[in-house]
Design a protein around this motif. Structure first.
Motif, short mmCIF file in Angstrom:
data_model
loop_
_atom_site.label_atom_id
_atom_site.label_comp_id
_atom_site.label_asym_id
_atom_site.label_seq_id
_atom_site.Cartn_x
_atom_site.Cartn_y
_atom_site.Cartn_z
N SER A 102 -2.46 6.81 -6.33
CA SER A 102 -2.15 5.72 -5.41
C SER A 102 -3.36 5.43 -4.53
CB SER A 102 -0.97 6.13 -4.53
OG SER A 102 -0.87 5.27 -3.42
N ASN A 109 -0.32 16.24 8.24
CA ASN A 109 0.10 14.88 7.91
C ASN A 109 1.44 14.82 7.19
OD1 ASN A 109 -2.26 13.00 8.65
ND2 ASN A 109 -3.29 14.68 7.57
N GLU A 141 -0.58 12.85 -2.54
CA GLU A 141 -0.92 12.22 -1.27
C GLU A 141 -2.34 12.50 -0.81
OE1 GLU A 141 2.71 14.13 -0.09
OE2 GLU A 141 3.22 12.37 1.11
N CYS A 142 -2.95 13.55 -1.37
CA CYS A 142 -4.36 13.79 -1.01
C CYS A 142 -5.03 14.60 -2.10
CB CYS A 142 -4.50 14.48 0.34
SG CYS A 142 -3.91 16.15 0.40
N ARG A 198 -3.13 4.83 -1.60
CA ARG A 198 -2.82 5.44 -0.30
C ARG A 198 -3.11 6.93 -0.27
NH1 ARG A 198 2.77 2.17 1.27
NH2 ARG A 198 1.77 0.13 1.11
N CYS A 199 -3.65 7.42 -1.36
CA CYS A 199 -3.98 8.83 -1.44
C CYS A 199 -5.28 9.09 -0.67
CB CYS A 199 -4.16 9.22 -2.91
SG CYS A 199 -4.66 10.92 -3.18
N ASN A 224 1.82 9.22 -8.59
CA ASN A 224 2.06 8.46 -7.36
C ASN A 224 2.54 9.34 -6.21
OD1 ASN A 224 1.44 5.75 -8.28
ND2 ASN A 224 3.22 5.99 -9.63
N ASP A 225 2.93 10.55 -6.55
CA ASP A 225 3.38 11.49 -5.50
C ASP A 225 2.22 12.27 -4.87
OD1 ASP A 225 6.42 12.43 -7.28
OD2 ASP A 225 5.97 10.73 -5.94
N PHE A 247 2.29 15.95 4.31
CA PHE A 247 2.18 15.62 2.89
C PHE A 247 2.89 16.69 2.07
CE2 PHE A 247 -0.10 12.18 4.02
CZ PHE A 247 -1.49 12.18 4.00
#
Lengths: 93, 309
Positions: free
Chosen positions: B102, B131, B75-76, B104-105, B72-73, B133
């Motif tokens: 996620s 961003n 981000e991309c 949101r990734c 979940n950590d 991240f």
């Protein structure tokens, strides 16, 4: 070695020049150019395709020439004799 | 600043033994293969195994090395490939689901061949820093076995399948310096696959490109980072073939022990070539500075430096 391809009257490039070029560039060819039949195809006298590509690359850089694909593809550079003729024809122009 | 924290890899078990191959009825010379080409064997993915599967396996290897990575950590993610799961959508979208990341990734692919890892590092690092991240993944996976002509020894003896994933994070201690690039679009057809066709490569032109434009890229990168050979502990050059590396190292007067050739048993794995080697050095504190260069289809070359912070 840098061989200037300018104007008539300059010295012709010889097999010895090619041998010295290969040694200086540390091409470490798998064959001895001095022992090859100059009219025989290099790839049929034990030179492998990688050394062949490397030799032609070094010739392009040393003699400031570009080997066109169409000449390479039809074997215009596949013997020592042809290589020397092509290099020296460039000097004569 | 974002840096490389860890690398996971996956190399399929199956090997094509190059010394046993014949093409058009002619056997290959095992000595030529071993001493010049360098790839005694090449890795081949299993039937039915595809790009996302291989990326997933590299990710499992990463998890075993990192230990406490919470998906979940992430981000991309970015996948560098030109032979993805499908023509569309992007393979990274498929991976987002497979890895339970996620929603949101961010996920995107980049289309580059052998130079892709260096481009990819730059792209994802910039994306992350812009961003804000903290954690991202860069995958490389380009299984050329999908497009090889098994009767073409010029390609069949060279390319192997593999996947890697690089974890980039604010904790990453391997930092990237300045990169340099070269693009020779006029030679786009030197390494090409037409729709539905096999990979076609003119190895002589690739060789010439490496020794001209590739060397120029290396020299500009060293100048840009204000370094010389003595500042570099190891050169990680794309494992195009043993011969190419020998010639490159020789012409640049680099001691041969600083230019490792590691791909003997798995082949030229395209954009996975550099990270496969880099993983081996991650825990070697004796190596503080890396110089990386890769070159291939495009034609494209890229070079960069990595230093331990």
């Amino acid at each position: 070695m840098d061989v200037k391809m300018e104007g008539p009257g300059m010295e012709k490039v010889t097999l010895q020049d090619i041998i010295e070029m290969a040694e200086k560039a540390k091409l470490d060819l798998s064959v001895d150019l001095a022992k090859m039949d100059p009219t025989g195809k290099l790839l049929e006298q034990g030179m492998d395709s990688l050394d062949y590509a490397n030799l032609l690359f070094e010739i392009e850089d040393t003699f400031k020439i570009e080997i066109p694909d169409e000449e390479y593809d039809v074997g215009k550079w596949d013997t020592i004799e042809k290589i020397l003729e092509n290099i020296n024809d460039g000097c004569d122009q | 600043m974002i840096g490389i924290e860890e690398i996971g890899i996956y190399i399929p078990d199956y090997r094509q033994m190059n010394g046993l191959k014949s093409y058009q009825g002619e056997k290959v010379d095992p000595d030529f293969i071993k001493n010049k080409v360098g790839f005694v064997s090449t890795a081949r993915k299993a039937e039915g195994e595809n790009t996302a599967d291989m990326c997933q396996k590299a990710f499992h290897n990463l998890l075993s090395r990192v230990g406490d990575l919470d998906v979940n950590d992430i981000e991309c993610i970015c996948v560098c490939t030109q032979n993805g799961e499908y023509r569309m959508p992007h393979t990274s979208a498929i991976l987002q689901d497979r890895l339970s990341l996620s929603g949101r990734c961010a996920a995107f692919d980049i289309s580059l061949a052998c130079s892709g890892y260096i481009y990819g590092l730059g792209a994802i690092q910039s994306f992350m820093e812009f961003n804000n991240f903290s954690k991202g993944l860069l995958f490389t996976c380009d299984p050329y076995s999908k497009i090889l002509d098994t009767e073409d020894k010029g390609t069949d003896l060279l390319f192997g399948d593999a996947a890697t994933v690089t974890l980039l994070s604010t904790k990453g201690s391997l930092k990237m310096g300045k990169s340099t690039f070269y693009t020779k679009g006029a030679s786009y057809d030197v390494a090409i696959t037409h729709e539905g066709g096999h990979l076609l490569v003119d190895n002589r032109k690739i060789f010439n490109f490496v020794l001209r434009e590739g060397m120029d890229t290396i020299q500009r990168c060293m100048k840009s980072n204000q370094i010389t050979d003595k500042d570099v502990d190891v050169y990680l050059f794309h494992q195009a073939s043993k011969y190419v590396l020998d010639q490159l190292g020789r012409r640049m007067n680099i001691a041969s022990e600083k230019v490792p050739f590691k791909a003997q048993t798995y082949g030229n794995t395209v954009s996975s070539s550099l990270p496969l080697m880099l993983q081996d050095y991650l825990e070697d504190d004796g190596i503080q500075s890396f110089f990386m260069c890769a070159f291939g289809a495009g034609l494209s070359a890229a070079a960069t430096v990595l230093n331990r912070a």
